[in-house]
Design a protein around this motif. Structure first.
Motif, PDB file in Angstrom:
ATOM      1  N   ARG A 278      -0.712   7.936  -0.323  1.00 29.00           N
ATOM      2  CA  ARG A 278      -0.136   7.154   0.789  1.00 29.00           C
ATOM      3  C   ARG A 278       1.339   7.473   0.970  1.00 29.00           C
ATOM      4  O   ARG A 278       1.819   7.617   2.100  1.00 29.00           O
TER       5      ARG A 278
ATOM      6  N   LYS B 275      -3.843   1.884  11.289  1.00 28.27           N
ATOM      7  CA  LYS B 275      -3.430   1.277  10.028  1.00 28.27           C
ATOM      8  C   LYS B 275      -2.989  -0.169  10.240  1.00 28.27           C
ATOM      9  O   LYS B 275      -3.265  -1.039   9.409  1.00 28.27           O
TER      10      LYS B 275
ATOM     11  N   ASN C  40      -6.118  -2.436  10.699  1.00 29.49           N
ATOM     12  CA  ASN C  40      -6.766  -2.677   9.404  1.00 29.49           C
ATOM     13  C   ASN C  40      -5.960  -3.648   8.546  1.00 29.49           C
ATOM     14  O   ASN C  40      -6.527  -4.507   7.846  1.00 29.49           O
TER      15      ASN C  40
END
Length: 374
Positions: free
Chosen positions: A195, A314, A317
């Motif tokens: 990440r 993102k 989510n």
């Protein structure tokens, strides 16, 4: 005869503070070598390449502009040396903030390992985003970007930059390059490294792209807009770690995040899709720094749109996960009704205490049995 067993003590483990202090000292010594090189004539020419900005051009004064001559800058291969030196400076500043600010707060708050790493990440990034927002806003105001938005595409290519503009981009590249060795220095978990690499790579890709394609005006505006939204998120997360009931900052960040993505797309399409598309000079010229051709414009818009779509995915989510956690926390607990049983066993349990636990006032205590026997 007794046989002595060999000691199986494990080697001493270096603490996190020792590693931070050790690598900061080494980097400081390397940076001091470049600074000391400026003091001696044989090494001054080489040290200047690392410490000061290169490729400056002095423009003579004109009647319309200021009476004094101005110095502007363009980019070149020597900028890599300057980025390397200020990457060392970023590592030193990172260690100072970590040791004298974040570590002291961590000792007081007694965070868990997961919160400890996230708190350090948000603390470092919030300081960087705040500094970059203030610096970038100062450049926008001093160069009249706010009063005249057409400066984003007018007079392209913007191959000549002011000192503040070029130094801003050098500092941005240096900071995000310094994030790679910090993954080792900060002992980042293996599951968090992918990440981290993704968003570090995205920052370097877009900042370097705006710098090399002479889209530094548009890049500056988009960076200030994006950094402000990210600063609000990380400062809200810092407050959340101190008080988990704090949620107002995340609500404001959610609204500004969506607005930031829309403004990014609008400014990008307005500058690249309309402003540069209507420019007279649309020929690829590497010597002049002109990249205003259809293929480059499509590539720039595609990269921006894909990145914004990825960030929105993102974000959605993240919001769905928070909504599930919040709904699970707010769900009322189903209470079971106590079942009443008839018979001798229930009366005996009542006599023994609450829920069958033996108390000092129970009938079967040793003291009561002794009194009965007497």
């Amino acid at each position: 005869m007794a046989i002595r067993k060999k000691s199986t003590k494990s080697p001493p483990v270096l603490s996190h503070e020792f590693i931070l202090q050790n690598h900061a000292d080494i980097v400081s010594c390397v940076a001091m070598v470049f600074l000391l090189g400026l003091m001696f004539e044989p090494t001054a020419k080489g040290a200047v390449v690392f410490v000061t900005l290169q490729y400056n051009v002095t423009l003579p004064a004109t009647e319309e502009q200021a009476t004094e001559s101005t110095s502007l800058y363009y980019y070149g291969i020597k900028d890599l040396a300057t980025v390397f030196f200020y990457m060392l400076v970023a590592i030193i500043i990172h260690a100072i903030i970590q040791e004298y600010v974040l570590d002291k707060i961590n000792r007081r708050m007694h965070f868990s390992k997961t919160k400890h790493s996230k708190f350090n990440e948000s603390g470092q990034l919030s300081a960087f985003y705040l500094f970059s927002c203030i610096w970038g806003t100062f450049i926008l105001i001093s160069e009249n970007y706010i009063s005249d938005p057409t400066i984003l595409w007018r007079a392209y290519p913007h191959n000549l930059m002011t000192f503040q503009m070029k130094f801003f981009y050098i500092a941005q590249l240096a900071y995000w390059f310094h994030a790679f060795p910090e993954l080792y220095f900060q002992k980042t978990k293996k599951e968090d490294i992918p990440r981290q690499l993704v968003y570090i790579g995205l920052y370097l890709f877009h900042i370097a792209g705006a710098y090399l394609l002479n889209l530094n005006h548009l890049g500056l505006v988009l960076l200030v807009l994006h950094y402000f939204v990210e600063f609000l998120f990380h400062i809200s997360r810092l407050f959340y770690f101190s008080d988990e009931k704090y949620q107002k900052g995340f609500s404001l960040w959610a609204v500004l995040f969506v607005l930031g993505r829309l403004l990014t797309l609008i400014l990008s399409v307005l500058t690249v899709g309309f402003g540069l598309a209507r420019a007279e000079n649309q020929k690829l010229d590497f010597s002049a720094g002109n990249f205003n051709v259809l293929a480059v414009r499509i590539a720039v818009l595609a990269s921006i749109c894909i990145t914004q779509a990825f960030m929105m995915w993102k974000f959605i989510n993240f919001q769905l996960r928070r909504w599930r956690e919040h709904s699970a926390f707010q769900a009322p607990a189903v209470k079971k009704k106590p079942t009443v049983t008839k018979g001798r066993s229930s009366r005996k349990g009542t006599e023994n205490g609450v829920n069958g636990t033996v108390t000092s006032n129970g009938a079967d205590s040793p003291r009561n049995r002794k009194e009965k026997s007497s």
